[in-house]
Design a protein around this motif. Sequence first.
Motif, mmCIF file in Angstrom:
data_model
loop_
_atom_site.group_PDB
_atom_site.id
_atom_site.type_symbol
_atom_site.label_atom_id
_atom_site.label_comp_id
_atom_site.label_asym_id
_atom_site.label_seq_id
_atom_site.Cartn_x
_atom_site.Cartn_y
_atom_site.Cartn_z
ATOM 1 N N ILE A 103 0.788 -1.389 -0.014
ATOM 2 C CA ILE A 103 0.045 0.039 -0.079
ATOM 3 C C ILE A 103 0.918 1.140 0.049
ATOM 4 N N PRO A 104 0.716 2.054 -0.963
ATOM 5 C CA PRO A 104 1.414 3.488 -1.038
ATOM 6 C C PRO A 104 0.802 4.291 -0.445
ATOM 7 N N LYS A 105 1.535 5.648 -0.457
ATOM 8 C CA LYS A 105 1.026 6.741 0.202
ATOM 9 C C LYS A 105 0.026 7.488 -0.781
ATOM 10 N N PHE A 106 -0.712 8.505 0.054
ATOM 11 C CA PHE A 106 -1.566 9.312 -0.746
ATOM 12 C C PHE A 106 -2.608 8.483 -1.608
ATOM 13 N N GLY A 147 -5.376 -5.340 -17.604
ATOM 14 C CA GLY A 147 -6.147 -6.833 -17.517
ATOM 15 C C GLY A 147 -5.792 -7.612 -16.386
ATOM 16 N N VAL A 148 -5.312 -7.115 -15.260
ATOM 17 C CA VAL A 148 -5.213 -7.768 -14.134
ATOM 18 C C VAL A 148 -6.610 -8.553 -13.709
ATOM 19 N N LYS A 149 -6.853 -9.544 -12.903
ATOM 20 C CA LYS A 149 -7.916 -10.318 -12.527
ATOM 21 C C LYS A 149 -8.339 -9.709 -10.896
ATOM 22 N N LYS A 150 -7.281 -9.507 -10.241
ATOM 23 C CA LYS A 150 -7.448 -9.454 -8.667
ATOM 24 C C LYS A 150 -6.405 -8.421 -8.133
ATOM 25 N N ILE A 151 -6.774 -7.625 -7.337
ATOM 26 C CA ILE A 151 -5.689 -6.788 -6.714
ATOM 27 C C ILE A 151 -5.727 -6.911 -4.969
ATOM 28 N N VAL A 152 -4.839 -7.451 -4.558
ATOM 29 C CA VAL A 152 -4.834 -7.380 -3.064
ATOM 30 C C VAL A 152 -4.102 -6.471 -2.381
ATOM 31 N N PRO A 153 -4.429 -5.411 -1.701
ATOM 32 C CA PRO A 153 -3.391 -4.478 -1.039
ATOM 33 C C PRO A 153 -2.721 -5.225 0.126
ATOM 34 N N VAL A 154 -1.420 -4.886 0.296
ATOM 35 C CA VAL A 154 -0.548 -5.724 1.279
ATOM 36 C C VAL A 154 -0.004 -4.641 2.285
ATOM 37 N N LEU A 155 -0.118 -4.961 3.474
ATOM 38 C CA LEU A 155 0.443 -3.878 4.381
ATOM 39 C C LEU A 155 1.982 -4.743 4.809
ATOM 40 N N MET A 156 3.217 -4.083 4.643
ATOM 41 C CA MET A 156 4.477 -4.505 4.491
ATOM 42 C C MET A 156 5.230 -3.668 5.671
ATOM 43 N N GLU A 157 6.587 -4.238 6.047
ATOM 44 C CA GLU A 157 7.378 -3.616 6.783
ATOM 45 C C GLU A 157 7.625 -1.989 6.572
ATOM 46 N N ARG A 158 7.624 -1.756 5.346
ATOM 47 C CA ARG A 158 7.591 -0.415 4.786
ATOM 48 C C ARG A 158 6.694 0.459 4.552
ATOM 49 N N THR A 159 5.551 -0.004 4.721
ATOM 50 C CA THR A 159 4.292 0.447 4.591
ATOM 51 C C THR A 159 4.113 1.812 5.389
ATOM 52 N N VAL A 160 3.945 2.867 4.984
ATOM 53 C CA VAL A 160 3.671 4.049 5.677
ATOM 54 C C VAL A 160 2.342 4.268 6.221
ATOM 55 N N VAL A 161 1.260 3.873 5.487
ATOM 56 C CA VAL A 161 -0.099 3.928 5.561
ATOM 57 C C VAL A 161 -0.403 3.106 6.564
ATOM 58 N N GLU A 172 6.559 2.420 -1.620
ATOM 59 C CA GLU A 172 7.551 3.575 -1.938
ATOM 60 C C GLU A 172 9.057 2.835 -1.491
ATOM 61 N N GLY A 173 9.224 2.677 -0.292
ATOM 62 C CA GLY A 173 10.403 2.086 0.457
ATOM 63 C C GLY A 173 10.765 0.863 -0.094
ATOM 64 N N GLY A 174 10.024 0.082 -0.988
ATOM 65 C CA GLY A 174 10.460 -1.259 -1.347
ATOM 66 C C GLY A 174 10.134 -2.329 -0.430
ATOM 67 N N THR A 210 6.540 2.834 -7.390
ATOM 68 C CA THR A 210 5.873 1.542 -7.214
ATOM 69 C C THR A 210 4.461 1.594 -8.027
ATOM 70 N N GLU A 211 3.887 2.933 -8.278
ATOM 71 C CA GLU A 211 2.919 3.048 -9.192
ATOM 72 C C GLU A 211 2.957 2.843 -10.506
ATOM 73 N N THR A 212 4.424 2.537 -11.021
ATOM 74 C CA THR A 212 4.808 2.263 -12.466
ATOM 75 C C THR A 212 5.257 0.842 -12.561
ATOM 76 N N ALA A 213 5.824 0.223 -11.571
ATOM 77 C CA ALA A 213 6.166 -1.023 -11.636
ATOM 78 C C ALA A 213 5.440 -2.245 -12.037
ATOM 79 N N SER A 214 4.014 -2.120 -11.162
ATOM 80 C CA SER A 214 3.147 -3.066 -11.694
ATOM 81 C C SER A 214 2.505 -3.114 -13.030
ATOM 82 N N ILE A 215 2.249 -1.797 -13.756
ATOM 83 C CA ILE A 215 1.894 -1.783 -14.890
ATOM 84 C C ILE A 215 2.854 -2.168 -15.960
#
Length: 247
Positions: free
Chosen positions: A85-88, A102-116, A202-204, A230-235
């Motif tokens: 999950i990214p900021k803003f 064309g993605v079929k499903k999107i799962v938000p993930v809380l990671m160590e470096r997630t700020v939100v 954002e922090g990887g 992060t908003e570019t990589a998945s695309i």
Amino acid sequence: MSKFFVKENQINNDKIHILGEDVNHIANVLRMKKEDEVQICNQETGENYITKIISFSKDEIECEIVKKIIETVESNVDITLFQGIPKFDKMELIIQKNTEVGVKKIVPVLMERTVVKLDEKTANKKIERWQKISEVASKQSGRDIIPKIEIPTNIKKICENINEYDIVLVAYENEEDNTLKTELQKIKRTDNLKIAIIIGPEGGIDKKEILQLKEVGARTITLGQRILRTETASIVVISNIIYELEM
């Protein structure tokens, strides 16, 4: 031709009933009239129909099925995006563009470096908004499904369910050798191939999380010499996968 999604219970024999905000959009924004044709998709099965409007009311538009569309626009590759999950409002852009791709499903993930940080109430509101963005993007791009936005998860749960996928790829800025192209060349083209893509915020992705993922069979990949947002990589990843493997 405009396209709208309906639920299974809105289809009755040769009639389809359009409800909710789509009624206002058809009547007052598109200014459609009786006898105008509308493409309607069953959001539960992906089946598409060409229909003709036969009646209007304040809360409902009734359409008659003219013909069923046999072709599908959906890819044979089933891709789930696990997005740190990214900021803003970056998540909104990620959902919109990957739905178009064309993605079929999107799962938000809380990671160590997630700020939100999301509590249950905030998460539910976010998911409701994100799901609406997915729906609008699906209509705009002519999809046959609306990608589902799941409740937020974490790396531990991803690892526990990793066997649901044929291959799991993790975009990792410290990976130097293994490329997306190399991994795609290993994959045999087949129907219903299930691929999971994991992208950090954002922090990887933290090194500890990378080790956890590798232990259960995930493969880290580099996306080239440039570090992508992060908003570019998945695309980039999903576009290349569908281009390479779609039949």
